[in-house]
Enzyme design. Structure first.
Site, PDB file in Angstrom:
ATOM      1  N   CYS A   1      -1.488   0.743   7.372  1.00 50.83           N
ATOM      2  CA  CYS A   1      -2.930   0.455   7.487  1.00 50.83           C
ATOM      3  C   CYS A   1      -3.334  -0.779   6.684  1.00 50.83           C
ATOM      4  CB  CYS A   1      -3.763   1.663   7.038  1.00 50.83           C
ATOM      5  SG  CYS A   1      -3.568   3.116   8.104  1.00 50.83           S
ATOM      6  N   ARG A   2      -3.416  -0.644   5.357  1.00 51.06           N
ATOM      7  CA  ARG A   2      -3.992  -1.726   4.562  1.00 51.06           C
ATOM      8  C   ARG A   2      -3.067  -2.926   4.394  1.00 51.06           C
ATOM      9  NH1 ARG A   2      -5.306   2.263  -0.228  1.00 51.06           N
ATOM     10  NH2 ARG A   2      -3.343   3.055   0.633  1.00 51.06           N
ATOM     11  N   SER A   3      -1.825  -2.700   3.957  1.00 49.92           N
ATOM     12  CA  SER A   3      -0.981  -3.867   3.639  1.00 49.92           C
ATOM     13  C   SER A   3      -0.551  -4.685   4.863  1.00 49.92           C
ATOM     14  CB  SER A   3       0.217  -3.476   2.763  1.00 49.92           C
ATOM     15  OG  SER A   3       1.059  -2.564   3.398  1.00 49.92           O
TER      16      SER A   3
ATOM     17  N   ASN B   1       2.269   1.429   4.384  1.00 48.17           N
ATOM     18  CA  ASN B   1       2.572   0.162   5.065  1.00 48.17           C
ATOM     19  C   ASN B   1       2.249   0.217   6.563  1.00 48.17           C
ATOM     20  OD1 ASN B   1       5.473  -2.053   5.537  1.00 48.17           O
ATOM     21  ND2 ASN B   1       3.364  -2.579   5.145  1.00 48.17           N
TER      22      ASN B   1
ATOM     23  N   CYS C   1       0.867  -1.188   0.000  1.00 48.65           N
ATOM     24  CA  CYS C   1       0.000   0.000   0.000  1.00 48.65           C
ATOM     25  C   CYS C   1       0.903   1.237   0.000  1.00 48.65           C
ATOM     26  CB  CYS C   1      -0.978  -0.019   1.174  1.00 48.65           C
ATOM     27  SG  CYS C   1      -0.217   0.028   2.811  1.00 48.65           S
TER      28      CYS C   1
ATOM     29  N   ASP D   1      -8.363   3.960   1.129  1.00 50.93           N
ATOM     30  CA  ASP D   1      -7.375   4.339   2.136  1.00 50.93           C
ATOM     31  C   ASP D   1      -8.122   4.819   3.386  1.00 50.93           C
ATOM     32  OD1 ASP D   1      -5.449   5.497   3.672  1.00 50.93           O
ATOM     33  OD2 ASP D   1      -4.538   6.652   2.041  1.00 50.93           O
TER      34      ASP D   1
HETATM   35  P1  4NP Z   1      -1.830   2.823   4.094  1.00 48.72           P
HETATM   36  O1  4NP Z   1      -2.507   4.145   4.681  1.00 48.72           O
HETATM   37  O2  4NP Z   1      -1.272   3.166   2.746  1.00 48.72           O
HETATM   38  O3  4NP Z   1      -2.988   1.871   4.007  1.00 48.72           O
HETATM   39  O4  4NP Z   1      -0.776   2.398   5.083  1.00 48.72           O
HETATM   40  C1  4NP Z   1      -1.839   5.368   4.729  1.00 48.72           C
HETATM   41  C2  4NP Z   1      -0.970   5.618   5.752  1.00 48.72           C
HETATM   42  C3  4NP Z   1      -0.318   6.833   5.837  1.00 48.72           C
HETATM   43  C4  4NP Z   1      -0.552   7.804   4.868  1.00 48.72           C
HETATM   44  C5  4NP Z   1      -1.427   7.543   3.828  1.00 48.72           C
HETATM   45  C6  4NP Z   1      -2.064   6.323   3.760  1.00 48.72           C
HETATM   46  N1  4NP Z   1       0.113   9.053   4.951  1.00 48.72           N
HETATM   47  O5  4NP Z   1      -0.139   9.914   4.079  1.00 48.72           O
HETATM   48  O6  4NP Z   1       0.918   9.259   5.872  1.00 48.72           O
END
Ligand code: 4NP
Length: 155
Positions: A12-14, A10, A7, A123
């Site tokens: 939340c989703r992955s 790294n 993702c 997201d």
């Molecule tokens: P992820 O979520 O891609 O599912 O881990 C996010 C985590 C952090 C951010 C964006 C999405 N960020 O912009 O910091």
């Protein structure tokens, strides 16, 4: 079989996808290596977002010990399948591929559930708690499909 979940951050989703697939693989006695990475370096070295950890625990999965890292080109050699969570992750990973064999490893994870639709796992980072459960439900269903495909030799 070695599978990498990717993702943006790294956190939340992955990592959730990693935890879900690893648990299912253990339950089915499938010798799969599962890992996750982010296309960005925003959260390198951090554990998953606290909301991810709590939501995962509520659903019986512990991702609290995972540590964020950035995707890099060597992952194309280390993994058989690279599942991206959304279209921007997909584009970013494909941009790092150096040959067709690498590109063929990259897939959108929700295409396992909804073939050829190229749908994105939303997201949840800027949203509320319910967004995390929605992500869990999507990834749980997608990982069931992945397990089924591995068991039937379709992956
Ligand atoms: P992820 O979520 O891609 O599912 O881990 C996010 C985590 C952090 C951010 C964006 C999405 N960020 O912009 O910091």
């Amino acid at each position: 079989m070695r599978i990498l979940m990717v993702c943006l951050g790294n956190i939340c989703r992955s990592p959730l996808a990693e935890g879900i697939l690893r648990k299912k693989a253990e339950e089915h006695n499938l010798p799969i290596v599962v890992d996750s990475a982010g296309t960005s370096n925003f959260h390198v070295g951090e554990n998953p977002d606290i909301r991810t950890i709590k939501n995962a625990l509520k659903n019986g999965i512990d991702v609290s010990n995972l540590v964020a890292r950035q995707f890099n080109k060597s992952d194309f050699e280390k993994f058989d399948i690279i599942y991206t969570m959304d279209s921007s992750n997909y584009t970013n990973v494909i941009a790092l591929a150096e040959n067709e064999a690498h590109k063929k490893k990259v897939r959108m994870i929700l295409n396992e559930l909804y073939p050829n639709q190229n749908l994105s796992v939303p997201d949840p980072y800027y949203g509320g708690e319910e967004g995390f459960q929605h992500v869990f439900d999507l990834l749980n269903a997608a990982c069931d499909k992945i397990i089924e495909k591995i068991k039937t030799g379709k992956i």
